[in-house]
Design an enzyme around this catalytic site. Structure first.
Site, short mmCIF file in Angstrom:
data_model
loop_
_atom_site.label_atom_id
_atom_site.label_comp_id
_atom_site.label_asym_id
_atom_site.label_seq_id
_atom_site.Cartn_x
_atom_site.Cartn_y
_atom_site.Cartn_z
N GLU A 314 0.83 -1.19 0.00
CA GLU A 314 0.00 0.00 0.00
C GLU A 314 0.87 1.25 0.00
O GLU A 314 1.89 1.32 0.70
CB GLU A 314 -0.93 0.00 1.22
CG GLU A 314 -1.84 -1.23 1.26
CD GLU A 314 -2.91 -1.11 2.32
OE1 GLU A 314 -3.02 -0.06 2.97
OE2 GLU A 314 -3.66 -2.10 2.49
N GLU A 328 2.35 0.30 3.86
CA GLU A 328 2.52 -0.99 4.52
C GLU A 328 2.40 -2.11 3.51
O GLU A 328 1.98 -1.90 2.37
CB GLU A 328 1.49 -1.18 5.64
CG GLU A 328 0.04 -1.19 5.19
CD GLU A 328 -0.92 -1.36 6.35
OE1 GLU A 328 -0.61 -2.11 7.29
OE2 GLU A 328 -1.99 -0.73 6.32
N ASN A 330 0.45 -5.64 3.42
CA ASN A 330 -0.49 -6.54 4.10
C ASN A 330 -0.20 -7.97 3.69
O ASN A 330 -0.32 -8.32 2.50
CB ASN A 330 -1.94 -6.18 3.73
CG ASN A 330 -2.48 -5.07 4.61
OD1 ASN A 330 -2.29 -5.09 5.82
ND2 ASN A 330 -3.14 -4.11 4.00
N ARG A 332 -1.50 -10.86 3.34
CA ARG A 332 -2.67 -11.73 3.17
C ARG A 332 -3.42 -11.28 1.92
O ARG A 332 -3.12 -10.24 1.34
CB ARG A 332 -3.60 -11.62 4.37
CG ARG A 332 -4.01 -10.18 4.68
CD ARG A 332 -5.03 -10.07 5.78
NE ARG A 332 -5.23 -8.69 6.19
CZ ARG A 332 -5.96 -7.79 5.55
NH1 ARG A 332 -6.57 -8.13 4.42
NH2 ARG A 332 -6.10 -6.55 6.00
#
Length: 409
Positions: A314, A328, A330, A332
Site C-alpha cells: 500500500e 505498509e 499486508n 494476506r
C-alpha cells in the site's frame, strides 16, 4: 510443483470462505476437469449452522467449533491447528481477518507438517509491525514519507536493515524508529515538522484504532497518551501527513522460487473512519510510468524478504507532485481482491493454492496469459522485473456495504 494439495481447511467464514471455495473449485474444474478434485473442510459455529451459511453448504465436510467471539473459533490458532490435524488436511487457507495475520498459525502448522497458504511465519511477523515494515521498505529502495525512522534531512539517511536469523529487524535499529515516551515523540515531531501535520500511530494498531492526527505540540502530548492507551504495549511511531493523498495498492504474489509478480493495483482512497468504501482498478489517477515504478518497488520488497503468497503493498500517492510513499505490506489476501481478478483475469485464491503447491509463478496459466504468452501451459521463465503484462482494457469498481449501527437497523 513439489506438494500435492488435495484437502484444504478453510479457517474462515462468511464471504471469505465462500469466495475461496468457489474460486478454487472453478480452477479445479478448468484445469483438472473435476471441480471436486480438492476437498474442502469448513469450520462452523452454532451461529453459522443456524443461519445455514453458504460456505458450510459449499464445503465437503464441516467441523463444529465453539461459538461466540472469533477468539473462540476462527481467530483461535489452537482450534484451527487441532481441526487441521484431526481432519488430515494438506493445507490451511486463512483468508482475511481472524487469524490470517497471526504468525503463530503458519509457525505451528509448519511444525505439524501442514502447509499454510500464505507467507512464512517470520516474514508475516516482521510485516505485521508497521515500523519494521517501513525499515524493510527503505532497505529495498521504496520511498518513505518523513517519519520517526527517517526525517528526510540531509544527515538522516533512511534506517535500513536486513532480517536476522530469527527473521526480525535488529533491536537497535528498530528502537531508533520508535517513540517510547511523550518526550521522544515531541523530539521526533520537531524533526519531521508540523507544516503538513503529523500522524501518531501504534504499530500494532489497525481498523481505526491507535491512530491520531495532530498539528501542534500540545495536541501531540495528549494524543500520544490516547494512542498508548488504545493499543496497550504497542511501539509507537510518527509520520508526516501526506496531504491530498490517494491510497493506492499494488497486488503482489511471491513464490517459493524467488519470483515476485505485480498484478496491477487498486485505488482505495474513498474511506470512512479509516475503512475502505470504494475500491477501483486500475488506479487511473496514477500516470502509467509512475505506477510501473510503484509495481517494481513492490516486487523488489517482496523478493528481498522472501515473501511467499498473495499480499498487498500500500502506498500514499500525491497526484499534485507525483510522489508516492510506502504505507505498509499486508501479508494476506484482501477483501477487495476481486477488483484485481476482474482487471487481470487472474483467479487469486487458486493462484495462492498453486504457489503453495510449489508451482513457479511463470508456470501458472492465467499469469502467462496476462503476460501475453501464446503457450499458457509452457514452462519458459518470465522475468517479472523486466517483462510487462498486456495492457489493461477494462475497469472494475467494488463497493462495500457496511453496518455501522446494526442494533439500530
Amino acid at each position: 510443483g513439489n506438494l500435492p494439495i488435495k484437502k484444504v481447511l478453510i479457517a474462515n467464514n462468511g464471504m471469505a470462505a465462500t469466495k475461496s471455495i468457489l474460486s478454487m473449485r472453478q480452477w479445479a474444474y478448468m484445469e483438472l476437469g473435476d471441480e471436486n478434485a480438492i476437498k474442502f473442510v469448513a469450520m462452523a459455529t452454532a451461529e453459522d449452522l443456524k443461519a445455514n451459511a453458504e460456505f458450510v453448504r459449499l464445503a465437503d465436510t464441516f467441523v463444529e467449533v465453539p461459538a461466540g467471539k472469533n477468539l473462540n473459533n476462527y481467530a483461535n490458532v489452537d482450534v484451527i491447528t487441532r481441526v487441521a490435524q484431526e481432519q488430515g488436511v494438506d493445507a490451511v487457507w486463512p483468508g482475511w481477518g481472524h487469524a490470517s495475520e497471526n504468525p503463530k498459525l503458519p509457525n505451528t502448522l509448519k511444525e505439524m507438517g501442514i502447509k499454510f497458504i500464505g507467507p512464512p511465519g517470520p516474514v508475516m511477523s516482521v510485516l505485521g509491525d508497521k515500523i519494521a515494515a517501513n525499515i524493510l521498505a527503505q532497505t529495498a529502495g521504496v520511498s518513505s514519507i518523513p517519519w520517526s525512522g527517517s526525517y528526510g534531512g540531509p544527515d538522516d539517511g533512511p534506517l535500513q536493515a536486513e532480517l536476522n536469523d530469527e527473521g526480525t529487524i535488529p533491536d537497535d535499529i528498530f528502537e531508533k524508529a520508535t517513540c517510547r515516551s511523550v518526550e521522544e515523540a515531541v523530539e521526533a515531531a520537531k524533526n519531521i515538522g508540523y507544516d503538513n501535520g503529523i500522524m501518531i500511530k501504534a504499530s500494532e494498531g489497525g481498523g481505526g484504532k491507535g491512530i491520531r492526527f495532530v498539528d501542534n505540540e500540545e495536541d501531540l502530548k495528549n494524543a500520544y497518551i490516547q494512542v498508548q492507551n488504545e493499543v496497550i504495549g504497542s511501539p509507537i511511531f510518527l509520520m508526516q501527513l501526506c496531504k491530498n493523498a490517494r491510497h493506492i495498492e499494488v497486488q503482489i504474489v511471491g513464490d517459493e522460487h524467488g519470483n515476485a509478480v505485480a498484478l496491477n493495483g487498486r485505488d482505495c482512497s474513498t474511506q470512512r473512519r479509516f475503512q475502505k468504501i470504494f475500491e477501483e482498478g486500475p488506479p487511473v489517477i496514477v500516470p502509467p510510468e509512475t505506477f510501473q515504478k510503484m509495481e517494481r518497488a513492490a516486487q523488489r520488497l517482496t523478493q528481498s524478504i522472501g515473501y511467499v503468497g498473495a499480499g498487498t503493498v500500500e502506498y500514499l500517492f500525491n497526484a499534485d507532485t507525483g510522489n508516492y510513499f510506502f504505507l505498509e505490506l499486508n501479508p494476506r489476501l484482501q477483501v477487495e481482491h476481486p477488483v484485481t481478478e476482474g482487471v487481470t483475469g487472474t483467479n487469486l485464491p487458486s493462484t495462492q493454492l498453486q504457489v503453495a503447491m510449489g508451482i513457479p509463478l511463470y508456470n501458472i496459466p492465467t499469469i502467462r496469459k496476462l503476460y501475453g504468452k501464446e503457450d499458457i501451459y509452457g514452462t519458459d521463465p518470465i522475468d517479472f522485473l523486466v517483462d510487462e503484462y498486456v495492457p489493461i482494457d477494462c475497469h472494475v469498481i467494488a463497493a462495500r456495504i457496511t453496518a455501522e449501527n446494526p442494533d439500530e437497523g
